[in-house]
Design an enzyme around this catalytic site. Sequence first.
Site, PDB file in Angstrom:
ATOM      1  N   CYS A 166      21.418 -24.078  42.285  1.00  0.00           N
ATOM      2  CA  CYS A 166      20.720 -25.057  43.046  1.00  0.00           C
ATOM      3  C   CYS A 166      19.761 -26.223  42.796  1.00  0.00           C
ATOM      4  CB  CYS A 166      20.607 -24.809  44.680  1.00  0.00           C
ATOM      5  SG  CYS A 166      19.560 -23.592  45.497  1.00  0.00           S
ATOM      6  N   HIS A 219      17.096 -22.271  49.619  1.00  0.00           N
ATOM      7  CA  HIS A 219      17.990 -23.254  48.979  1.00  0.00           C
ATOM      8  C   HIS A 219      17.148 -24.215  48.578  1.00  0.00           C
ATOM      9  CE1 HIS A 219      21.884 -25.588  47.879  1.00  0.00           C
ATOM     10  NE2 HIS A 219      21.362 -26.580  49.364  1.00  0.00           N
ATOM     11  N   ASN A 225      20.506 -33.100  49.544  1.00  0.00           N
ATOM     12  CA  ASN A 225      21.466 -31.326  49.668  1.00  0.00           C
ATOM     13  C   ASN A 225      22.029 -31.312  48.132  1.00  0.00           C
ATOM     14  OD1 ASN A 225      23.015 -28.922  49.360  1.00  0.00           O
ATOM     15  ND2 ASN A 225      22.784 -28.641  51.413  1.00  0.00           N
TER      16      ASN A 225
END
Length: 520
Positions: free
Chosen positions: A221, A390, A466
Site C-alpha cells: 500500500c 495502511h 485509499n
Amino acid sequence: MSTTSVRRKATHAASDEAAVTKATKATTEDGDAQATPQTGAPNPYALASLVGGRRINWGDVPDGPAVLEEIFDQPYTDLIGSADSPIFYGTTFEGGKPSRRRPEPAPVTEGNDNDVTDERDPDVSGAKTLADLVAALGTERLADIPVRGATLTRDGVLAELGRSGNGASPFARLFDERIIDILFPFEPGYHPPGFSWQDTGRFYNEATEFFDPVQGQVGDCYFISAMSSVAWAMPFTIADRTRATGTVQDAFTHQVSFFDGSWRSVEVSDRVLVASGGSTSYYAHSAEAGEIWPAVYEKAYAKWRFGTNDDFPKIPDLAWGDPVAACRSLTGGNSYYNWHSGMTDAQLLSLVKSHSAGGRTTTPIIAWTHGAGSDEAKRAALDAGIVASHAYSVLGWMRRYEWVPRWHLDLEIPRLIPKWTPPGPGPVIAGAAAAVDDLARLRIDLPDEFFRRYELRAVDYVIARNPWGSTPGTGSSTASGDYRAYDVSWWRDVQLGVNGVFAMEVSAFRRYFAGTGGAA
C-alpha cells in the site's frame, strides 16, 4: 505438506528474512529509525478473489464488507483493524513492529491431498462448562478467548466468542499451499501457480491519473499510495520511456528510474501478472480498463528494490515498507515525517496547506495509520472505517461552512446546510455556499431557538484516498458531495466516496491517522 514445500522451506526462510530486514532499514535523512512508518495492508477484495479461486466483480456486489465477512469469517472491523486478521496472514507484530514470514500450510489427511483438516471449526457442541469450551477451542487459558459481543438475558449472558491467536491459525484452511506459494514465493523468478506474465494493454490511455493505481493482493500500500500521490501532485513525473528491443512492433521495454541518494534505472517489459483466462491483474492495476502503467511500475519497483536481473521479480516480497521513502524514490525529493501525537489540529492543517495550492497538493503527501491491533487502530476502524497499518494518499484540503452546536459539540446534527428555498424570491442555499445576505434571510424564517443552539462555522477537511480504489473513510467526521481543487490550470471536481476518495475533518484525521509525511 508436500515434499516440495519441505525442500524449499529453508531457502525461503533466509530470503524472506532478508526482505523484511531491508524493509525496516529505511531511515529519515537525520538517521532517526524511530520515525519511519511501516505499512503493509493488502487489498482484502483482491485477496478474497484469490482465496475464492475466481475474480469477484465487486462493482456488482451491493455490500462488499458483508461478503468479506462471509469469506473470511471475521467481523469487518476486525478484518481492517485487528492484528489477528487474514489480510495480515503470515505477519506477526512484536512491539508494534511487523515481521513477515511464510506460514505453514494447513495439514492434509494421508492419502488425500485435497482433504484439508478443518483447523477452523472445532467441535464445541459438547461443551457444558467454560473449561470444556477452552479445551474444545484448543486454548490454554480462558483469558485468551476474545469476546466479540455479549448480551445480558433473563437466563444469563449470551456471548459471541472469537478464536484466540494460539495454536494453528484460524485462517490456515483459507490459505492452502497453492495460495501460500503465490503470496510467499521461494526461488528467483516469480511464476506463481495459476498466473502468467502477459501483455494485456497500453501503458496508459491518455495520461496518468491519481485514481488509476489500485492495489492488489500484495501488501505494498505504501508504494501504490505513493504512485497516486505523485500522479496527482506532480503529473509530469510518471512518464513512459521506451526503447526497441527487436524489429517486431511489440518488442520494446520501459525504462523506469528510482531515487535512493542517486537515480538508478531499470528496464521492464509490458508483461504483467494476470490469472489464467483473465486480463486484469490481481496485483497492482489501473482503474481504467486496458491500462497497465501501475502494474508496470510495481514490477519495476520490485526489480529495483531487490536487484533482480530478470523480468519476473517477486512482487509479493514488496509487502511492508515506508510510504515516505516510496514518495522519495519516485520524485527524488527531500523526505519528511510528522507524527500526529506531537501535533495540534492547526499544525496538521498548516502542514497540508503548506504543500498545497488551490486546495490541491503540489508535492506528494502520504498519511499512515496506527499499527494493526493497537487500541488506536481498533477505534479508527470502528469509528471511521480506517484500515490499520495502511498508507493513504493525501490529495489536499477544503473548507466548508456548517451548522454546529454552540455548546455541546459532541451532539450529532446534520453536517451540511440542507437545500432550502426561502419564501418568495431568493437563491437556493446549499452546503457551504451560504453568503451573509443569504444567512440574514435564513434568520427571518428559522426559529430563534435554532440560532441559540447552533452557529455557522468553518470546518476544515483533509482529502485522502485509499489505494484499494474503494473503501473510503466513513462516519460523522466525513463529508459528502464534491471536493474542488485547482489542477495546475483548471478547476477539478472530485466526487467524495468514490474511487476511495474521502474528506475527513482535520481533528478526526489527526486522531485516526498516526502521521503524515511526503517528499518535497
